[in-house]
Design a protein around this motif. Structure first.
Motif, PDB file in Angstrom:
ATOM      1  N   SER A  24       0.839  -1.193   0.000  1.00 50.98           N
ATOM      2  CA  SER A  24       0.000   0.000   0.000  1.00 50.98           C
ATOM      3  C   SER A  24       0.874   1.242   0.000  1.00 50.98           C
ATOM      4  O   SER A  24       2.069   1.182   0.306  1.00 50.98           O
ATOM      5  CB  SER A  24      -0.930   0.019   1.222  1.00 50.98           C
ATOM      6  N   ILE A  26       1.047   5.777  -1.419  1.00 55.03           N
ATOM      7  CA  ILE A  26       0.523   6.953  -2.101  1.00 55.03           C
ATOM      8  C   ILE A  26       1.290   7.147  -3.404  1.00 55.03           C
ATOM      9  O   ILE A  26       2.521   7.017  -3.434  1.00 55.03           O
ATOM     10  CB  ILE A  26       0.647   8.216  -1.238  1.00 55.03           C
ATOM     11  N   THR A  35      -1.094  14.436  -5.495  1.00 51.77           N
ATOM     12  CA  THR A  35      -1.491  13.032  -5.543  1.00 51.77           C
ATOM     13  C   THR A  35      -2.210  12.755  -6.858  1.00 51.77           C
ATOM     14  O   THR A  35      -2.892  13.628  -7.411  1.00 51.77           O
ATOM     15  CB  THR A  35      -2.407  12.688  -4.363  1.00 51.77           C
ATOM     16  N   THR A  52      -5.643   4.063  -7.891  1.00 48.94           N
ATOM     17  CA  THR A  52      -5.549   4.918  -6.709  1.00 48.94           C
ATOM     18  C   THR A  52      -6.853   5.690  -6.515  1.00 48.94           C
ATOM     19  O   THR A  52      -7.545   6.029  -7.472  1.00 48.94           O
ATOM     20  CB  THR A  52      -4.383   5.903  -6.839  1.00 48.94           C
ATOM     21  N   GLY A  56      -4.878   9.528  -3.948  1.00 50.60           N
ATOM     22  CA  GLY A  56      -3.668   8.866  -4.409  1.00 50.60           C
ATOM     23  C   GLY A  56      -3.331   7.579  -3.687  1.00 50.60           C
ATOM     24  O   GLY A  56      -2.280   6.982  -3.937  1.00 50.60           O
ATOM     25  N   TYR A  58      -3.431   3.599  -2.636  1.00 51.04           N
ATOM     26  CA  TYR A  58      -3.697   2.297  -3.237  1.00 51.04           C
ATOM     27  C   TYR A  58      -3.379   1.196  -2.225  1.00 51.04           C
ATOM     28  O   TYR A  58      -2.622   1.398  -1.273  1.00 51.04           O
ATOM     29  CB  TYR A  58      -2.848   2.096  -4.498  1.00 51.04           C
TER      30      TYR A  58
END
Length: 788
Positions: A24, A26, A35, A52, A56, A58
């Motif tokens: 995980s 940004i 982002t 994302t 941003g 994920y």
């Protein structure tokens, strides 16, 4: 729906039992630290991947092993990492803009074409500011809303209007959000400009259908506009100088790059030219966008954003008008762990307008404001399922109107219409679910609750009927008031609640094509009262209550999506059918202004819209652009019901004011050299439905017109061609000051498109005459844009 929730729980439980690890983080832009929303993060040679979110963030998970991690975003170089996955990892990435990427890429869907084919979400349009700045617009002002109008399924109410209609819906049926804050009026100068300053905007997303469960409160569309966070790398200055307006944006890092800010201002000076020309009226607008953010640590980030815009108009010394939006949002992003992300927002929005009538010595003011608290969560269970859930509460205050005398000698008495209050709340749960290698689904449920609060007095009518049909005169009129009931602030006048299911499916035919289908049910509890076709400052918002029911919509859509020649071209074809219950309609001669008994002017009707949308686009190469066509029909029907009588137009279906049978647009940009880029767009639309007189009679020496059925006629068809040329004197990357000239011609062949047609009688000859009113002919423009 209970089965769906049970399925989610079972799948999540089975995932926990597997030995899987999460990655995980940004994803940001390396230039400015912004982002990136919609960047693709996936494990090569697998089906594991995700996009994302708006901030941003994920998260993906996979079994233990060695993988190639790829991060991609259109217009940026890919980042490729070899990773050994044997524990949970937090990996942030910064993507570098691809120097070979042509800046005139138009529809810049942040999702890769492969991902967009597979995703179940449909009826969604995403634009970047690069797209918006390439489209020629009136007076050379970059305009988000006018770019949206070039896309299928989206029209407007006429020349010079920033209000927009989606799939036959009315203006008030669009939920417009600026950094999550509700914007009630999207126009400056009565529609010549929109309230969105492109220098402050990062990206926009328009949901025409298949609205995610996290959104609610409107039955036609959601326009989600996100402001830039501000450059967290270095100080930057940008702006532009145009013929009647200029703009300036400043952004820079804060607290040793732990935060950043952006301040963007814009103002017009048309009033100076009008004054120089000895005109006895003036118009101007200004707005201000602000945003700042601060990272408390790797898992917590704060955002503070705001918007303030105002229009001022003076007509001689006897009449003044001003109106504007004010909004603010304090947000807290929190990462609980590598799978759970949250966003908590406290939001304020207000729209107000004021008229100063100096000749009669009084002011008229009106407003709507709301306080909004929302908490959203995203849970990335694994590569197959992502769960979203959250809650939202909104408190509304409606001020329909207040008349304030401005002097002791004024002949007007103080008057304040009944102030109205309401409370709206909702909870939702949804999932993005990859059912098989080829079949994906997005499903969810939203539950909404609306409470029309007391604190005012309501009229009681004979037979509980605020509108009745007068058989002798053959017209509808306000019912007879027999008493009034006072409601205390702690009392409820009326309550409503609705379940709003959402479902979307995508089946991948092959790597380059898919078919999709979707259904969404939405509820809308507040209404815009207006018997004109354009948004004006006089429009009054009112909540559902004892006599006004909430609007309920069901929309069905199917579509085919295909990419050609290695994603050089893409095609989207969608068919939709939408119904709306409890659509407000107005009796003939309805009086909506300064009326405490508004329920006596309206009837509840229904509407339906159906159509076929086609979009073909080319996003790479020297020549880029898109071709859009919509074939549609929008109708409305209002029966007499308990009010008696035949209803509007004898209870038959009639054309809605937003019906456009044919809507064709084409946009293109050509990159001739490094210094010169040319753009053009062409628009053709079926004329807007209107009501013309079909005869006249003489009464006591006066000629009085009689009219045909409502909206049984049309204005002439609308068409227009615009062109633009952009010249960049020096494109050296190392040069700090970057400038460009943008030249444009709006309406090249000077088409006098009819905004309205009025009918009257020539006093001298007695002959009947029709007068066409056109707002724009040919309009040249020149703007200088700069960055530092």
């Amino acid at each position: 729906m209970k089965k769906i929730f049970l399925l989610i729980i079972l799948i999540t439980t089975s995932i926990v039992a597997q030995e899987r690890y999460a990655i995980s983080g940004i994803v940001k832009d390396a230039r400015n630290g912004e982002t990136l929303f919609g960047a693709s993060v996936y494990l090569k040679a697998t089906s594991i991947g995700v996009l994302t979110n708006e901030y941003g963030f994920y998260s993906i998970s996979a079994p233990k092993g060695t993988y190639t991690l790829v991060i991609s975003y259109l217009g940026y170089d890919n980042v490729i990492n070899e990773i050994e996955l044997k524990s949970d990892q937090k990996l942030d990435f910064e993507l570098t803009e691809n120097s070979t990427q042509l800046k005139e890429v138009l529809i810049t869907s942040s999702e890769s074409e492969e991902v967009s084919i597979k995703k179940p979400q449909m009826s969604v349009l995403k634009l970047s500011t690069t797209t918006i700045k390439q489209v020629p617009v009136v007076l050379g002002e970059v305009d988000i809303l006018k770019t949206i109008l070039m896309l299928p399924g989206v029209t407007n109410n006429g020349e010079g209007s920033s209000g927009f209609n989606v799939r036959g819906g009315a203006v008030d049926q669009n939920l417009v959000l600026l950094d999550e804050a509700i914007i009630y009026n999207t126009s400056h100068l009565f529609g010549f400009f929109s309230v969105f300053n492109a220098d402050a905007i990062k990206d926009i997303k328009l949901y025409k259908g298949g609205i995610p469960a996290k959104f609610g409160g409107r039955v036609s569309s959601v326009l989600d506009v996100r402001q830039k966070d501000g450059n967290s790398k270095e100080f930057k200055l940008s702006g532009g100088v145009g013929l009647i307006s200029s703009r300036l944006a400043v952004e820079a890092p804060l607290f040793k790059e732990k935060g950043s800010f952006i301040i963007a201002g814009r103002g017009s000076y048309a009033h100076l030219f009008l004054k120089a020309a000895n005109e006895d009226y003036s118009v101007n607008f200004y707005d201000l966008n602000l945003k700042g953010n601060y990272s408390l640590n790797d898992n917590n980030k704060l955002y503070l954003s705001g918007y303030f815009g105002r229009d001022d108009m003076n007509f001689t010394d006897s009449f003044e008008n001003s109106y504007g939006n004010l909004s603010g949002n304090l947000r807290w992003n929190h990462i609980f762990n590598d799978k759970l992300f949250s966003n908590l927002s406290l939001i304020y929005s207000k729209y107000d307008y004021e008229f100063v009538i100096n000749i009669f010595e009084f002011n008229w003011t009106s407003s709507i404001e709301n306080y909004n608290l929302k908490y959203d969560f995203s849970y990335y269970a694994n590569e197959a399922i992502k769960i979203s859930f959250g809650a939202n509460v909104i408190s509304y205050n409606f001020n329909p109107g207040e008349i304030i005398p401005t002097s002791e000698t004024s002949s007007v008495n103080y008057l304040i219409l009944d102030q109205k209050r309401a409370f709206e709340s909702s909870i939702y749960l949804s999932a993005e679910h990859k059912l098989t290698d080829k079949l994906s689904a997005e499903y969810g449920l939203r539950w909404s609750y609306f409470n029309r609060l007391g604190g005012q007095t309501l009229a009681n009518y004979v037979n509980n009927q605020p509108v009745v049909y007068n058989e002798k005169l053959g017209v509808y009129e306000t019912g007879e008031i027999i008493s009034e009931t006072a409601y205390g602030k702690s009392e409820s006048i009326a309550t409503f609640n609705n379940f709003e299911p959402r479902l979307a499916l995508a089946y991948e035919l092959n790597e380059s094509s898919s078919v999709k289908a979707g259904f969404s049910r939405t509820a809308q509890y507040i209404h815009l009262l207006s018997n004109t076709t354009n948004v004006t400052p006089l429009d009054v918002w009112t909540p559902s209550g004892k006599y006004i029911k909430p609007q309920l919509s069901n929309q069905y859509a199917v579509g085919f999506f295909k990419n050609f020649k290695d994603n050089l071209f893409s095609m989207e074809v969608e068919a939709y059918y939408k119904t709306i219950e409890n659509r407000i309609d107005y009796i003939d001669g309805a009086n909506l202004i300064a009326n405490n008994y508004i329920e006596g002017e309206i009837l509840n009707g229904e509407s339906q819209a159906y159509g076929l949308e086609f979009l073909l686009r080319k996003t790479v190469g020297k020549l880029t652009g898109w071709f859009a066509y919509t074939l549609s029909k929008t109708e409305q029907r209002t029966l007499g019901g308990s009010a008696g009588g035949p209803g509007i137009n004898k209870g038959n279906w009639y054309n809605s004011s937003y019906d456009r049978v044919h809507d064709f647009s084409m946009t293109a940009a050509y990159n001739l050299t490094e210094k010169w880029t040319f753009g053009a767009n062409f628009v053709f639309q079926t004329g807007r439905p209107v009501t013309y007189p079909n005869g006249q009679y003489v009464y006591e020496g006066l000629s009085i017109a009689s009219y045909s059925d409502r909206n049984s006629n049309r204005l002439p068809s609308y068409n227009r061609l615009d062109v633009s040329a952009t010249y960049v004197p020096n494109k050296r990357p190392e040069k700090q000051w970057k400038g460009e000239w943008v030249f444009g011609i709006y309406n090249v062949y000077n088409r006098k498109n009819a905004a309205s047609i009025s009918f009257g009688q020539n006093i001298e000859t007695g002959a009947n005459e029709a007068t066409r009113t056109a707002i724009f002919g040919i309009v040249p423009s020149a703007t200088y844009n700069f960055k530092f």
